[in-house]
Each structure stands twice: as C-alpha cells, then as structure tokens.
Enzyme design. Structure first.
Site, PDB file in Angstrom:
ATOM      1  N   ARG A  70      38.654  52.595-105.829  1.00 36.11           N
ATOM      2  CA  ARG A  70      39.287  51.456-106.471  1.00 36.11           C
ATOM      3  C   ARG A  70      40.512  52.050-107.165  1.00 36.11           C
ATOM      4  O   ARG A  70      41.329  52.669-106.484  1.00 36.11           O
ATOM      5  CB  ARG A  70      38.317  50.727-107.427  1.00 36.11           C
ATOM      6  CG  ARG A  70      38.748  49.263-107.655  1.00 36.11           C
ATOM      7  CD  ARG A  70      37.817  48.488-108.581  1.00 36.11           C
ATOM      8  NE  ARG A  70      37.936  48.891-109.985  1.00 36.11           N
ATOM      9  CZ  ARG A  70      37.264  48.322-110.976  1.00 36.11           C
ATOM     10  NH1 ARG A  70      36.423  47.327-110.734  1.00 36.11           N
ATOM     11  NH2 ARG A  70      37.428  48.736-112.217  1.00 36.11           N
ATOM     12  N   LYS A 129      34.110  41.538-120.739  1.00 41.56           N
ATOM     13  CA  LYS A 129      34.594  40.605-119.708  1.00 41.56           C
ATOM     14  C   LYS A 129      33.515  39.673-119.180  1.00 41.56           C
ATOM     15  O   LYS A 129      33.803  38.536-118.835  1.00 41.56           O
ATOM     16  CB  LYS A 129      35.257  41.373-118.563  1.00 41.56           C
ATOM     17  CG  LYS A 129      34.315  42.264-117.767  1.00 41.56           C
ATOM     18  CD  LYS A 129      35.112  43.187-116.847  1.00 41.56           C
ATOM     19  CE  LYS A 129      34.176  44.126-116.107  1.00 41.56           C
ATOM     20  NZ  LYS A 129      34.849  45.322-115.618  1.00 41.56           N
TER      21      LYS A 129
HETATM   22  C1  LIG Z   1      34.108  46.341-115.909  1.00 39.97           C
HETATM   23  C2  LIG Z   1      34.537  47.712-116.196  1.00 39.97           C
HETATM   24  C3  LIG Z   1      33.719  48.548-116.971  1.00 39.97           C
HETATM   25  C4  LIG Z   1      32.370  48.121-117.476  1.00 39.97           C
HETATM   26  O1  LIG Z   1      31.437  48.076-116.420  1.00 39.97           O
HETATM   27  P1  LIG Z   1      29.889  47.748-116.696  1.00 39.97           P
HETATM   28  O2  LIG Z   1      29.247  47.979-115.375  1.00 39.97           O
HETATM   29  O3  LIG Z   1      29.827  46.347-117.157  1.00 39.97           O
HETATM   30  O4  LIG Z   1      29.412  48.689-117.722  1.00 39.97           O
HETATM   31  C5  LIG Z   1      34.186  49.816-117.262  1.00 39.97           C
HETATM   32  N1  LIG Z   1      35.387  50.245-116.804  1.00 39.97           N
HETATM   33  C6  LIG Z   1      36.191  49.486-116.040  1.00 39.97           C
HETATM   34  C7  LIG Z   1      37.497  50.033-115.581  1.00 39.97           C
HETATM   35  C8  LIG Z   1      35.791  48.190-115.714  1.00 39.97           C
HETATM   36  O5  LIG Z   1      36.596  47.433-114.959  1.00 39.97           O
END
Ligand SMILES: *Cc1c(COP(=O)(O)O)cnc(C)c1O
Length: 355
Positions: free
Chosen positions: A128, A35
């Site tokens: 969350r 993302k």
């Molecule tokens: C963005 C996200 C991740 C990845 O997080 P990083 O800190 O970039 O490794 C993993 N799981 C969920 C549910 C996310 O939204």
C-alpha cells in the site's frame, strides 16, 4: 430511532486503558485511531479519558472535528496536494512518502508561521503506501530534514492492509535498520519508529516486537478488542462496545429455496441456497447501504443471517427460542468493517449505553 448503533463509552475507556498499559509495558507510544467511528468527539473523549495523548485518523475532516480535543493529532493517509493547508492546520504530524507533498507542507507551514511533523512511510511489502526503495527513502529523509518548517519525526510502516502481510521481527527489523541509517545520514535522533496497526499487537503479546519500535497506531484493538493479524480476542478487552439494533418489519414462514428460474441478485452476485424446507423468516430494516455487507453477528445465537439487499436484512428465526414479532428489535455484534460502514451511514442513529 431505528436502526441505531449503541455505544458503550465506559467499556471503550477500559479498552483504551488496557491497550495503553500493554503499550507502556513495552515502551511503545500509542496513537488511538478514530476513523472507524468517524471521529465522533464524544467517543474520542472516552478514549482520551484512559490517558491516551495522541489521536490519529486517515481523513483531515475527522481531525478537524476533533480540533477542540486536547491531544496530539496525526493524519494517517498521505496528504493530498490540494489539502496541505488543512493538514498543517489540523494535524501535528502526517504520514508521508512523496517529496512533492512534503515540499508543499513546508510552504503551508511557513505561511501559517508554524511547524509540521512528518513521519516517512517505508513499504515493507504490503504494497500500500510507503517508499519501497531504501536508497530513495534515505534521500527523501535527507531532503526532508533540511526543510525550514518541517520536523522529521520518524519513520513508519503499514502492514496487513492491502497485501495482508503479517508484521514479524524480519520486516520490522528492516524498519529499525533504516531508522538508524536515517539517523546516521541526518545526524538527528529519530524520535518515532512507528511499527504499524492492530496487526502488530501479536508481537507485543509474544514479546517479539523489536525493542526500537516505539510507536503504534491502534484502532481495531481498542474498538473491537481483537488483534488484526490473526483476528484473535485480546484478553481482558470488551468485544462489543458497539452494537447495532434493527427492527423487524416482516415475519412469515417461507420455503428456503427461491421459486422460479433464478439469475443474478441485486448486486450482481449469484446466490446459493440450501433446501431446509419451510422456515420462519424475518426481515430487519437495515441493509447493505448501511453495513456494506461486512461482518455482523446476531447476539441471539439461534438466529441465522441469510443475506441482505440494500435495505433489507433477511434472518432465519426458525430455531429461535424467543418468539419474535413484527416491531421487535434484534441486536447485532459488529466487526471492524461493519462498524466503519454503520458509523458512516446517515441512516443509522447513534446512541449511548445508559442514556
Ligand atoms: C487505519 C490505519 C491504522 C489503524 O489500523 P487498525 O487496524 O484499526 O489498528 C494505522 N495506520 C494507518 C496508516 C491506517 O490507515
């Protein structure tokens, strides 16, 4: 074209490879999270080149962009009811916590004559997403496992995103325990126990990740080279795979204190200034509309970032050994937030190192 982001694909492949190795040594499957670079297929391919077989993103549009890449696709954000058809089409697995949504995913999969994998989210206190109550999660798992077109793939959790809760043996231990409980209730083996994001890496490094945790979803560590619980650099990684180049449009000596009565600045904040006398200042043509005010650092350590408005980044270049002139380019290292924002900005061109 300026401003522009320069991406080093070779270094990214190396980071992905280093991360994959750390995971494999610990019996952990890795989904690379795309993302922060808006799932640009060329960048995702550089990550897959390391041998990673699974890509994850929070937006279904991003998974759609990568539809032609040969990898498992995971949707990280809980699906909207209004997008279940797309979710089934472009994601193999989605993260879920709502029965209403899972039922609709089941119907959509039936209509498309396919199957869809569901990973149930357990909220361990970060507040969350995820089912908070254990009994409710067990009940949801049981109902999910009985659906015709849904595969209950496993359970997962997400930490350090909203409440900044750090993963440890205790909270992840609860995830392992509920996975066992679900397995006992449904009579099926739980394939994935997904223990979080880049904030879980410190446990891997210390050998303290509970052994049953067999999956992580990692973005930041691959892209920036840092673990996310304490923000420390992971040894052997490249930390500047993404850089920003911006162009100087004004250079003048100016006082360091504004002149006249002051009120609120452009975004309503009340600025504070230190009187350092007259200083040489530069303006770079990039602003908060592009990097959203997140972490940026100049590669030239002698430059100090004073602040920014929507389209202007104000720099103190008085101590710089380099004699900057209008038209010169200044290079910045990025944090995860600025990478995400700059990737999203249509005003920032994207280019690749060596091209
Ligand atoms: C963005 C996200 C991740 C990845 O997080 P990083 O800190 O970039 O490794 C993993 N799981 C969920 C549910 C996310 O939204």
């Amino acid at each position: 074209m300026n401003p522009r982001m320069i991406i080093n694909l070779e270094q990214l492949t190396e980071n992905a490879s280093t991360m994959l190795k750390i995971c494999q040594e610990n019996g952990v499957r890795l989904s690379a999270v795309t993302k922060a670079f808006c799932a640009v297929p060329k960048i995702a391919e550089a990550i897959l080149a390391a041998g990673i077989e699974s890509l994850a993103d929070s937006r279904i549009e991003n998974l759609e962009k990568m539809a032609n890449l040969d990898a498992e696709k995971m949707l990280l954000r809980l699906p909207m009811l209004s997008e279940v058809d797309k979710v089934v089409r472009f994601a193999d697995i989605s993260l879920n916590s709502e029965w209403e949504t899972i039922k609709l995913l089941n119907k959509a999969a039936g209509r498309q004559k396919t199957r869809h994998g569901v990973l149930l989210m357990f909220d361990l206190g970060d507040l969350r997403e995820g089912v908070f109550n254990e009994d409710e999660l067990l009940e949801l798992a049981q109902k999910t496992s009985r659906l015709d077109y849904i595969d209950l793939k496993g359970v997962g959790t997400n930490l350090t995103c909203f409440g900044a809760v750090i993963p440890d043996e205790n909270n992840l231990g609860r995830l392992v325990k509920i996975a066992n409980d679900i397995s006992n209730i449904t009579g099926e083996k739980i394939e994935l126990i997904s223990g979080g994001n880049s904030s879980s890496i410190h446990l891997l490094q210390k050998g303290k990740l509970p052994r049953s945790i067999n999956h992580l979803r990692i973005g930041e560590a691959i892209l920036i080279g840092t673990e996310a619980a304490y923000g420390t650099k992971i040894p052997g990684m490249h930390y500047h795979c993404f850089r920003l180049i911006a162009e100087l449009i004004e250079i003048y000596d100016k006082p360091s204190l504004p002149i006249g009565e002051t009120g609120r600045a452009v975004f309503g904040e009340i600025p504070h200034f230190e009187d350092r006398g007259v200083r040489r200042r530069a303006i770079a043509a990039v602003g908060k509309q592009d990097y959203a005010g997140h972490d940026l650092q100049t590669v030239d350590n002698d430059i100090k970032i004073l602040g920014a408005s929507s389209d202007h980044l104000i720099l103190d270049i008085d101590d710089a050994k380099n004699r900057y002139r209008v038209g010169d380019e200044v290079c910045f290292n990025l944090g995860y937030g600025s990478l995400l924002a700059l990737s999203t900005s249509p005003y920032v061109a994207k280019g690749y190192e060596g091209e």
